[in-house]
Design an enzyme around this catalytic site. Structure first.
Site, PDB file in Angstrom:
ATOM      1  N   ARG A  95      -1.219 -22.007   5.885  1.00 46.69           N
ATOM      2  CA  ARG A  95      -0.341 -22.195   4.737  1.00 46.69           C
ATOM      3  C   ARG A  95       0.607 -20.994   4.649  1.00 46.69           C
ATOM      4  O   ARG A  95       0.145 -19.855   4.484  1.00 46.69           O
ATOM      5  CB  ARG A  95      -1.163 -22.309   3.445  1.00 46.69           C
ATOM      6  CG  ARG A  95      -0.267 -22.366   2.222  1.00 46.69           C
ATOM      7  CD  ARG A  95      -1.032 -22.503   0.902  1.00 46.69           C
ATOM      8  NE  ARG A  95      -0.082 -22.566  -0.177  1.00 46.69           N
ATOM      9  CZ  ARG A  95      -0.086 -21.782  -1.255  1.00 46.69           C
ATOM     10  NH1 ARG A  95      -1.051 -20.893  -1.442  1.00 46.69           N
ATOM     11  NH2 ARG A  95       0.848 -21.892  -2.164  1.00 46.69           N
ATOM     12  N   HIS A 140       7.498 -20.126  -3.219  1.00 52.53           N
ATOM     13  CA  HIS A 140       6.466 -19.159  -3.608  1.00 52.53           C
ATOM     14  C   HIS A 140       7.183 -17.978  -4.275  1.00 52.53           C
ATOM     15  O   HIS A 140       7.156 -16.858  -3.792  1.00 52.53           O
ATOM     16  CB  HIS A 140       5.641 -18.734  -2.401  1.00 52.53           C
ATOM     17  CG  HIS A 140       4.287 -18.180  -2.750  1.00 52.53           C
ATOM     18  ND1 HIS A 140       3.096 -18.715  -2.282  1.00 52.53           N
ATOM     19  CD2 HIS A 140       3.925 -17.134  -3.527  1.00 52.53           C
ATOM     20  CE1 HIS A 140       2.069 -18.015  -2.751  1.00 52.53           C
ATOM     21  NE2 HIS A 140       2.548 -17.034  -3.505  1.00 52.53           N
ATOM     22  N   GLU A 185       1.779 -22.140  -7.908  1.00 53.08           N
ATOM     23  CA  GLU A 185       1.372 -21.549  -9.182  1.00 53.08           C
ATOM     24  C   GLU A 185       2.492 -21.515 -10.222  1.00 53.08           C
ATOM     25  O   GLU A 185       2.904 -20.431 -10.673  1.00 53.08           O
ATOM     26  CB  GLU A 185       0.816 -20.136  -8.974  1.00 53.08           C
ATOM     27  CG  GLU A 185      -0.423 -20.102  -8.112  1.00 53.08           C
ATOM     28  CD  GLU A 185      -1.221 -18.807  -8.238  1.00 53.08           C
ATOM     29  OE1 GLU A 185      -0.734 -17.860  -8.876  1.00 53.08           O
ATOM     30  OE2 GLU A 185      -2.343 -18.750  -7.717  1.00 53.08           O
ATOM     31  N   ASN A 326      -5.342 -23.324  -6.466  1.00 44.59           N
ATOM     32  CA  ASN A 326      -5.649 -21.907  -6.236  1.00 44.59           C
ATOM     33  C   ASN A 326      -6.694 -21.480  -7.249  1.00 44.59           C
ATOM     34  O   ASN A 326      -6.503 -21.682  -8.460  1.00 44.59           O
ATOM     35  CB  ASN A 326      -4.402 -21.033  -6.435  1.00 44.59           C
ATOM     36  CG  ASN A 326      -3.390 -21.197  -5.309  1.00 44.59           C
ATOM     37  OD1 ASN A 326      -3.614 -21.940  -4.360  1.00 44.59           O
ATOM     38  ND2 ASN A 326      -2.273 -20.496  -5.423  1.00 44.59           N
ATOM     39  N   TYR A 328      -9.742 -18.313  -8.145  1.00 48.27           N
ATOM     40  CA  TYR A 328     -10.355 -17.025  -7.777  1.00 48.27           C
ATOM     41  C   TYR A 328     -11.607 -16.690  -8.565  1.00 48.27           C
ATOM     42  O   TYR A 328     -12.547 -16.103  -8.031  1.00 48.27           O
ATOM     43  CB  TYR A 328      -9.335 -15.885  -7.965  1.00 48.27           C
ATOM     44  CG  TYR A 328      -8.248 -15.897  -6.915  1.00 48.27           C
ATOM     45  CD1 TYR A 328      -7.123 -16.701  -7.060  1.00 48.27           C
ATOM     46  CD2 TYR A 328      -8.362 -15.130  -5.768  1.00 48.27           C
ATOM     47  CE1 TYR A 328      -6.137 -16.738  -6.083  1.00 48.27           C
ATOM     48  CE2 TYR A 328      -7.383 -15.151  -4.783  1.00 48.27           C
ATOM     49  CZ  TYR A 328      -6.279 -15.952  -4.944  1.00 48.27           C
ATOM     50  OH  TYR A 328      -5.310 -15.990  -3.973  1.00 48.27           O
ATOM     51  N   GLU A 382      -5.728 -21.584  -2.100  1.00 51.16           N
ATOM     52  CA  GLU A 382      -6.007 -20.143  -2.174  1.00 51.16           C
ATOM     53  C   GLU A 382      -7.375 -19.912  -2.790  1.00 51.16           C
ATOM     54  O   GLU A 382      -7.754 -20.593  -3.749  1.00 51.16           O
ATOM     55  CB  GLU A 382      -4.997 -19.400  -3.050  1.00 51.16           C
ATOM     56  CG  GLU A 382      -3.671 -19.156  -2.415  1.00 51.16           C
ATOM     57  CD  GLU A 382      -2.745 -18.299  -3.292  1.00 51.16           C
ATOM     58  OE1 GLU A 382      -3.242 -17.401  -4.009  1.00 51.16           O
ATOM     59  OE2 GLU A 382      -1.534 -18.560  -3.246  1.00 51.16           O
TER      60      GLU A 382
END
Ligand code: NOJ
Length: 478
Positions: A95, A140, A185, A326, A328, A382
């Protein structure tokens, strides 16, 4: 005898279930992710135009904490090394993002920069020659600065500019790129139209972010329809959007906190996902009601969150082939009012009490997404751990063990339709205003050496084994 057979079959069943849980399904795509500004460097080479990131870090060094992506990992010149690293970790997908001003320096079609197109062609060809699929992010966060002078994303004119840019990408790369992400995002990049601190640092809290949201949803839908109508038949690829969301779990078992958790999810992800992926379309009701009510209480003649027409709702609904995710860590949330007025935080009525990287939060989130937006494959675009550096990164290995285990349980036990996973990130790079100090990479980059030497960390070896065997060994499941 019977009991022995029963016992034996129970053991066998457990054994089989365990084997099934540990393996990635056939066709599951495994790889790593990066973004243009964070790795390419060559910020003004070969005709590239200025992006809002270039502009911000050059003109506001104090706000940008003296960071810059002027050189970064020099992937503009070292892309072959990048591809070799991907091959070494047994990646089957990469990616990366395309820098809009490298292809269209003014953002418009008056100048098409052939050198920029050549660069991405070379990268794509190198990937395919090594058996690695490109997964391309169109945006991005590096808007051409020329378009920011027109106001950037709060200005609905950006829809046309973005669609024209996307057409250039489909025309030039769509014969070989089968996976496209329109935006990375949105929740994060629109927030910089609501606060100072990252590009373009426009301080229009609770207004600039909603206006930008409205524009990009229209732009996303137009690009999906463009692909669907004019390119899908010949290019046969998929177009999605990447949304970020933390685990947003209730801090206590009270009803208020359960509602706060749902509100938090709607304000963070639902505001983008509901218009595109829900059966009914449009913004989530809770978002609509709360922003409208606060806007009225503030004495405004109109809501800070614009409305779609019926036609726009229908046009945006269903405009994606997959959900990019994404993720985390997990925030634990409670009900309450915080944040300046006006602001999205204040509108949401949610307070984050603490944050933890807990794999179960990932599994729970994947289940929530699958039940909220059924029928769409999920691509985890991500996931990764930041630390302060070093090749002996057992903390990162530990993180991946936990999160890949949670992912496999979601896929193999809960039947959540995840189709791919790209770690953040291939190599240490420019973590926006944290610069090269913050490390997320599987490879270390020596930013003090003229060659920007890359060296595998222990986590690169671990990921190479998992990707190569397509399995997370049983011993890692807790
Ligand atoms: C989110 C962003 O997409 C990426 O650019 C950033 O570096 C990572 N997460 C880590 O913060």
């Amino acid at each position: 005898m019977l009991s022995l057979v029963v016992a034996l079959s129970a053991v066998l069943a457990t054994g089989l279930a365990q084997t099934a849980t540990t393996r990635f399904p056939d066709g599951f795509m495994l790889g790593a992710a990066t973004a243009a500004y964070q790795i390419e460097g060559a910020w003004n080479e070969d005709g590239k135009g200025e992006s809002i990131q270039d502009h911000f870090y050059h003109n506001y060094p104090l706000l940008g904490l003296n960071s810059t992506g002027d050189v970064a990992c020099d992937s503009y010149h070292k892309y072959k090394e990048d591809v070799q690293m991907l091959k070494d970790i047994n990646a089957d997908v990469y990616r990366f993002s395309i820098s809009w001003p490298r292809v269209l320096p003014t953002g418009d079609l008056d100048v098409i920069n052939q050198a920029g197109i050549d660069y991405y062609n070379n990268l794509i060809n190198e990937l395919l020659a090594n058996g690695i699929q490109p997964l391309v992010t169109m945006y991005h966060w590096d808007l051409p600065q020329a378009l920011q002078y027109l106001g950037g994303w709060p200005n609905e004119l950006m829809v046309d500019y973005f669609v024209e840019y996307a057409r250039i990408l489909f025309e030039n790369f769509g014969d070989r790129v089968k996976w496209w992400i329109t935006f990375n995002e949105p929740a994060v990049f629109v927030s910089w139209y609501a606060a100072i601190g990252m590009a373009p640092s426009q301080n229009a809290s609770g207004i600039g972010d909603y206006l930008s949201t409205h524009t990009l949803l229209k732009a996303h839908a137009r690009v999906w329809h463009l692909y669907d109508e004019q390119y899908r038949a010949t290019q046969n690829g998929s177009v999605g959007i990447t949304l970020n969301i933390e685990g947003l779990e209730p801090a206590t078992n009270s009803t208020e906190d359960a509602e706060a958790s749902d509100r938090a999810r709607q304000f963070q992800m639902g505001i983008y996902a509901h218009p595109i992926y829900s059966a009914e379309g449009d913004y989530p009701a809770v978002v609509r009601e709360r922003v409208d009510a606060n806007s009225a209480a503030e004495g405004r003649p109109r809501s800070r969150l614009p409305s779609f027409t019926r036609e726009e709702v229908d046009y945006i609904r269903g405009s994606a082939d997959f959900i990019g995710l994404n993720h985390y860590s997990t925030d634990f949330v409670t009900s309450g009012v915080t944040g300046i007025s006006p602001s999205k935080t204040r509108d949401s009525g949610v307070i984050t009490s603490y944050n933890e990287a807990v794999p179960w939060g990932f599994r729970s989130l994947l289940n929530w997404i699958a039940s909220e937006y059924p029928g769409y494959p999920i691509f985890v675009t991500e996931n990764g751990l930041r630390n302060s550096g070093g090749r002996n990164d057992t903390d990162r290995i530990d993180y991946y063990i936990g999160f890949l285990g949670a992912l496999l349980e979601a896929v193999n036990v809960d039947r959540v339709p995840v189709i791919g996973y790209t770690t953040w990130t291939l190599m240490d790079n420019v973590e926006w205003s944290l610069g090269t100090r913050a490390k997320f990479g599987l490879y270390e980059v020596d930013f003090s050496s003229p060659n920007l030497t890359r060296t595998p960390k222990e986590s690169a070896g671990f990921i190479a084994e998992v990707y190569g065997s397509r399995e997370l060994p049983q011993q890692y499941f807790r």
